[in-house]
Design an enzyme around this catalytic site. Structure first.
Site, PDB file in Angstrom:
ATOM      1  N   ALA A  71      34.537  41.433  38.703  1.00 17.13           N
ATOM      2  CA  ALA A  71      35.318  42.589  38.256  1.00 17.13           C
ATOM      3  C   ALA A  71      34.880  43.062  36.881  1.00 17.13           C
ATOM      4  O   ALA A  71      35.052  44.230  36.541  1.00 17.13           O
ATOM      5  CB  ALA A  71      36.801  42.255  38.256  1.00 17.13           C
ATOM      6  N   THR A  72      34.299  42.177  36.090  1.00 17.69           N
ATOM      7  CA  THR A  72      33.744  42.604  34.803  1.00 17.69           C
ATOM      8  C   THR A  72      32.673  43.657  35.049  1.00 17.69           C
ATOM      9  O   THR A  72      32.629  44.689  34.373  1.00 17.69           O
ATOM     10  CB  THR A  72      33.171  41.391  34.037  1.00 17.69           C
ATOM     11  OG1 THR A  72      34.237  40.483  33.763  1.00 17.69           O
ATOM     12  CG2 THR A  72      32.507  41.809  32.735  1.00 17.69           C
ATOM     13  N   ASN A 153      47.127  40.727  33.390  1.00 16.72           N
ATOM     14  CA  ASN A 153      46.737  39.343  33.643  1.00 16.72           C
ATOM     15  C   ASN A 153      47.575  38.323  32.875  1.00 16.72           C
ATOM     16  O   ASN A 153      47.649  37.172  33.265  1.00 16.72           O
ATOM     17  CB  ASN A 153      45.250  39.142  33.317  1.00 16.72           C
ATOM     18  CG  ASN A 153      44.802  39.841  32.051  1.00 16.72           C
ATOM     19  OD1 ASN A 153      45.011  41.041  31.883  1.00 16.72           O
ATOM     20  ND2 ASN A 153      44.205  39.103  31.153  1.00 16.72           N
ATOM     21  N   GLN A 181      44.571  41.615  39.116  1.00 18.79           N
ATOM     22  CA  GLN A 181      45.752  40.742  39.192  1.00 18.79           C
ATOM     23  C   GLN A 181      46.783  41.223  40.213  1.00 18.79           C
ATOM     24  O   GLN A 181      47.843  40.607  40.352  1.00 18.79           O
ATOM     25  CB  GLN A 181      46.410  40.610  37.811  1.00 18.79           C
ATOM     26  CG  GLN A 181      45.539  39.897  36.800  1.00 18.79           C
ATOM     27  CD  GLN A 181      45.320  38.414  37.123  1.00 18.79           C
ATOM     28  OE1 GLN A 181      46.030  37.818  37.944  1.00 18.79           O
ATOM     29  NE2 GLN A 181      44.337  37.807  36.485  1.00 18.79           N
ATOM     30  N   SER A 201      38.411  41.235  42.269  1.00 22.22           N
ATOM     31  CA  SER A 201      37.569  40.063  42.071  1.00 22.22           C
ATOM     32  C   SER A 201      37.991  38.954  43.023  1.00 22.22           C
ATOM     33  O   SER A 201      39.154  38.571  43.067  1.00 22.22           O
ATOM     34  CB  SER A 201      37.707  39.592  40.622  1.00 22.22           C
ATOM     35  OG  SER A 201      36.940  38.423  40.431  1.00 22.22           O
ATOM     36  N   ALA A 202      37.015  38.415  43.789  1.00 19.27           N
ATOM     37  CA  ALA A 202      37.334  37.432  44.828  1.00 19.27           C
ATOM     38  C   ALA A 202      38.016  36.186  44.273  1.00 19.27           C
ATOM     39  O   ALA A 202      38.958  35.671  44.863  1.00 19.27           O
ATOM     40  CB  ALA A 202      36.050  37.027  45.565  1.00 19.27           C
ATOM     41  N   HIS A 203      37.528  35.706  43.100  1.00 20.67           N
ATOM     42  CA  HIS A 203      38.034  34.401  42.635  1.00 20.67           C
ATOM     43  C   HIS A 203      39.464  34.457  42.111  1.00 20.67           C
ATOM     44  O   HIS A 203      40.037  33.429  41.771  1.00 20.67           O
ATOM     45  CB  HIS A 203      37.073  33.773  41.621  1.00 20.67           C
ATOM     46  CG  HIS A 203      37.127  34.328  40.234  1.00 20.67           C
ATOM     47  ND1 HIS A 203      37.819  33.701  39.228  1.00 20.67           N
ATOM     48  CD2 HIS A 203      36.569  35.433  39.678  1.00 20.67           C
ATOM     49  CE1 HIS A 203      37.673  34.396  38.088  1.00 20.67           C
ATOM     50  NE2 HIS A 203      36.920  35.441  38.345  1.00 20.67           N
ATOM     51  N   THR A 239      20.070  41.767  45.600  1.00 16.72           N
ATOM     52  CA  THR A 239      20.194  41.163  46.921  1.00 16.72           C
ATOM     53  C   THR A 239      21.633  40.713  47.164  1.00 16.72           C
ATOM     54  O   THR A 239      22.251  40.116  46.272  1.00 16.72           O
ATOM     55  CB  THR A 239      19.234  39.965  47.032  1.00 16.72           C
ATOM     56  OG1 THR A 239      17.913  40.437  46.755  1.00 16.72           O
ATOM     57  CG2 THR A 239      19.274  39.342  48.412  1.00 16.72           C
ATOM     58  N   CYS A 326      39.444  34.139  28.056  1.00 17.34           N
ATOM     59  CA  CYS A 326      38.330  34.536  27.207  1.00 17.34           C
ATOM     60  C   CYS A 326      38.632  34.274  25.740  1.00 17.34           C
ATOM     61  O   CYS A 326      37.737  34.218  24.924  1.00 17.34           O
ATOM     62  CB  CYS A 326      38.034  36.022  27.402  1.00 17.34           C
ATOM     63  SG  CYS A 326      38.107  36.496  29.126  1.00 17.34           S
TER      64      CYS A 326
HETATM   65  C1  LIG Z   1      39.839  37.954  35.584  1.00 24.02           C
HETATM   66  C2  LIG Z   1      40.020  39.399  35.284  1.00 24.02           C
HETATM   67  C3  LIG Z   1      38.921  40.263  35.180  1.00 24.02           C
HETATM   68  C4  LIG Z   1      37.496  39.767  35.251  1.00 24.02           C
HETATM   69  O1  LIG Z   1      37.174  39.362  36.529  1.00 24.02           O
HETATM   70  P1  LIG Z   1      35.759  38.603  36.783  1.00 24.02           P
HETATM   71  O2  LIG Z   1      35.537  38.769  38.238  1.00 24.02           O
HETATM   72  O3  LIG Z   1      36.005  37.188  36.384  1.00 24.02           O
HETATM   73  O4  LIG Z   1      34.745  39.270  35.955  1.00 24.02           O
HETATM   74  C5  LIG Z   1      39.142  41.602  34.963  1.00 24.02           C
HETATM   75  N1  LIG Z   1      40.391  42.079  34.859  1.00 24.02           N
HETATM   76  C6  LIG Z   1      41.475  41.296  34.952  1.00 24.02           C
HETATM   77  C7  LIG Z   1      42.829  41.899  34.859  1.00 24.02           C
HETATM   78  C8  LIG Z   1      41.322  39.927  35.174  1.00 24.02           C
HETATM   79  O5  LIG Z   1      42.407  39.154  35.254  1.00 24.02           O
END
Ligand SMILES: *Cc1c(COP(=O)(O)O)cnc(C)c1O
Length: 396
Positions: A71-72, A153, A181, A201-203, A239, A326
Site C-alpha cells: 500500500a505504500t 490505523n 485499515q 494491502s494484503a498483509h 514480474t 514506523c
Molecule cells: C500499513 C499501512 C499502510 C502501508 O501498507 P504496506 O502495504 O505495509 O506498505 C498504509 N496505510 C495504512 C493506513 C496502513 O495501516
C-alpha cells in the site's frame, strides 16, 4: 502465552490462503507473461485472485484493480501520478490531505512541495476525523487531488468517505482513499463510496506481506510510477508475484466471509478489553466505539510511558504498539494523539491494541491481567522517575 494484539501493523496469514499460495513457489513458478505452459498454467489462479479482489471491494470488474508491491507503493503512485498528470502540466495546483494520514501519504505529499505542490492539511476533531464541512471550506477549482483515509490505523476511526468524495468531485478534483485499515474489516463498496482510487494491502487482512493493490475507477488514466514491461496492462511494471496475488485474493475473500463473525467476535473481545481499560482510573480511549473499525483501541494511560508499557507487555508475551510501527523505534510521542489535541505528556502514554479474528477470549483475559499489572507497576515507578523511558531497548 503469546498474545498478538498488533494486527494494525501486520496480521498472520490465513492458513487457507497460505495453502493456495504454495504451488507457485516450486511447481508452477513460470512467469505469467511467458508464452509457454509454465507461464500460462499460472493464469487461472491469477484470474481467480483478481476476481476475488474486485468483488471484495465491489468494484465494477477486475480491470479496475492493479496489483502493487504494497500500500505504500499504491499511495505513492496515486499522489505522484496525479502530480505528473495534473500539477506538473500546470492544469491544477493543490493537494488536500488530513493531519492523520499514514506516512506513505503524508511524506509523499510533503516531498512534492519541493516541486511546487500547494499542500493543505486538514486538522482533525477530538475523535480524530475530518468533517465534510472542513473539506468544503478549503476546496477550490485548483485542487488536483483530495486524499483522506477510510479508517485510521491508530485510532480505528472511520471517516465520512462518501461525503468527502462527493465534495472533491463538485470541484473537479480526484478523490483517493487509503483503505488499508478498512478493507477486510468493514464492508467496502468503492462504487457506492464514489472514490476514484483506493489503496489496500494484503498483509493487513491476513494475506502475505509484499503485495497490495490500487483500485482505479473505470481504469482511468494515471501516470505510472514503475515503467518497464507491459505487466498489468502497462500500468505497473514488474514480474507478477503470483503466489502473493493468489494469497491476497483468497485472504480478501476469507476476510469478507468472516466479516460478520469478526463484527461480533472481534468487537465483543475488543469491547471487553476496552471496558477493562476504562475501569482503571485516568485511562481514556480515542473516539466513540461505534465510529471505529471493530478491532482497534487507542488508549492513553496517564503516568505510563507507552514504550515502557510495551516492554512490560512484551515480557509477558503480549504484542501491542504505541502507534505507528514506523515510529516505534524512536521515543517520539504519538503524532495522531497530538493531532487530536492531546498534550505532549498524554501523547507519550499511547497504547494501541489491535485484534483479529484469530484472538481468543482466553488471550484477552490474559492481556487484561497483564495490562493491569503493568499499569500498577509503572505508575508506581513514574512518581519517582517522572516520565523517563523505563526499560526501553532500542532496535526492537
Ligand atoms: C500499513 C499501512 C499502510 C502501508 O501498507 P504496506 O502495504 O505495509 O506498505 C498504509 N496505510 C495504512 C493506513 C496502513 O495501516
Amino acid at each position: 502465552m503469546r498474545v498478538y494484539l498488533d494486527n494494525n501493523a501486520t496480521t498472520m496469514v490465513d492458513p487457507e490462503a497460505f495453502e493456495l499460495m504454495k504451488p507457485f513457489f516450486c511447481e508452477k513458478y513460470g512467469n505469467p507473461n511467458s508464452l509457454h505452459k509454465f507461464g500460462s498454467e499460472t493464469h487461472p489462479a491469477l484470474r481467480t485472485a483478481l476476481d476475488q479482489l474486485y468483488a471484495g471491494i465491489n468494484a465494477k470488474d477486475s480491470d479496475d484493480i492493479v496489483v502493487t508491491s504494497c500500500a505504500t507503493e499504491s499511495n505513492n503512485w496515486v499522489v505522484k501520478g496525479v502530480y505528473f498528470d495534473k500539477i506538473a502540466t500546470g492544469e491544477k495546483k493543490r493537494i488536500i490531505t488530513s493531519a492523520v494520514e499514514h506516512p506513505a501519504i503524508a511524506a509523499t505529499c510533503q516531498f512534492l512541495k519541493k516541486f511546487g505542490v500547494e499542500l493543505t492539511i486538514l486538522d482533525v476533531n477530538s475523535e480524530g476525523v475530518v468533517t465534510a464541512q472542513q473539506l468544503r471550506d478549503v476546496m477550490s477549482d485548483d485542487v488536483a487531488l483530495v486524499s483522506v483515509m477510510v479508517a485510521n490505523n491508530e485510532t480505528g476511526m472511520i471517516f465520512p468517505t462518501k461525503e468527502l468524495a462527493a465534495i472533491a468531485h463538485e470541484y473537479g478534483a480526484l478523490f483517493h482513499s487509503d483503505g488499508v485499515q478498512a478493507v477486510g474489516k468493514i464492508p467496502i463498496n468503492v462504487q457506492d463510496l464514489g472514490v476514484d482510487f483506493l489503496s489496500f494491502s494484503a498483509h493487513k487482512f491476513h494475506g502475505p506481506k509484499g503485495v497490495g493493490g490500487l483500485y482505479i475507477k473505470d481504469s482511468q488514466p494515471l501516470s505510472s510510477l514503475l515503467h518497464g514491461g507491459e505487466h498489468m496492462g502497462g500500468r505497473r511494471s514488474g514480474t507478477l508475484d503470483v503466489a502473493g496475488i493468489v494469497g491476497m485474493g483468497k485472504a480478501l475473500e476469507l476476510a469478507n466471509k468472516y466479516m460478520s463473525f469478526e463484527g461480533s467476535h472481534v468487537r465483543r473481545l475488543r469491547d471487553k478489553l476496552e471496558d477493562a481499560l476504562l475501569s482503571i482510573p485516568d485511562v481514556s480511549v480515542v473516539g466513540k466505539r461505534e465510529h471505529r473499525v471493530p478491532n482497534t483501541i487507542l488508549a492513553s494511560i496517564k503516568g505510563v510511558e507507552g514504550e515502557a508499557m510495551l516492554w512490560d507487555l512484551n515480557r509477558a508475551g503480549i504484542a501491542a504498539s504505541t502507534g505507528s510501527a514506523c515510529a516505534s523505534e524512536t521515543l517520539e510521542s504519538n503524532p495522531i494523539m497530538e493531532a487530536i489535541g492531546a498534550d505532549k505528556e498524554l501523547a507519550h502514554t499511547a497504547l494501541r491494541l489491535s485484534l483479529s479474528r484469530f484472538n481468543t477470549e482466553a488471550e484477552i483475559d490474559y492481556a487484561i491481567e497483564h495490562i493491569k499489572k503493568a499499569i500498577t507497576r509503572l505508575r508506581a515507578i513514574s512518581s519517582t522517575f517522572a516520565y523517563a523511558p523505563v526499560g526501553h531497548v532500542s532496535g526492537l
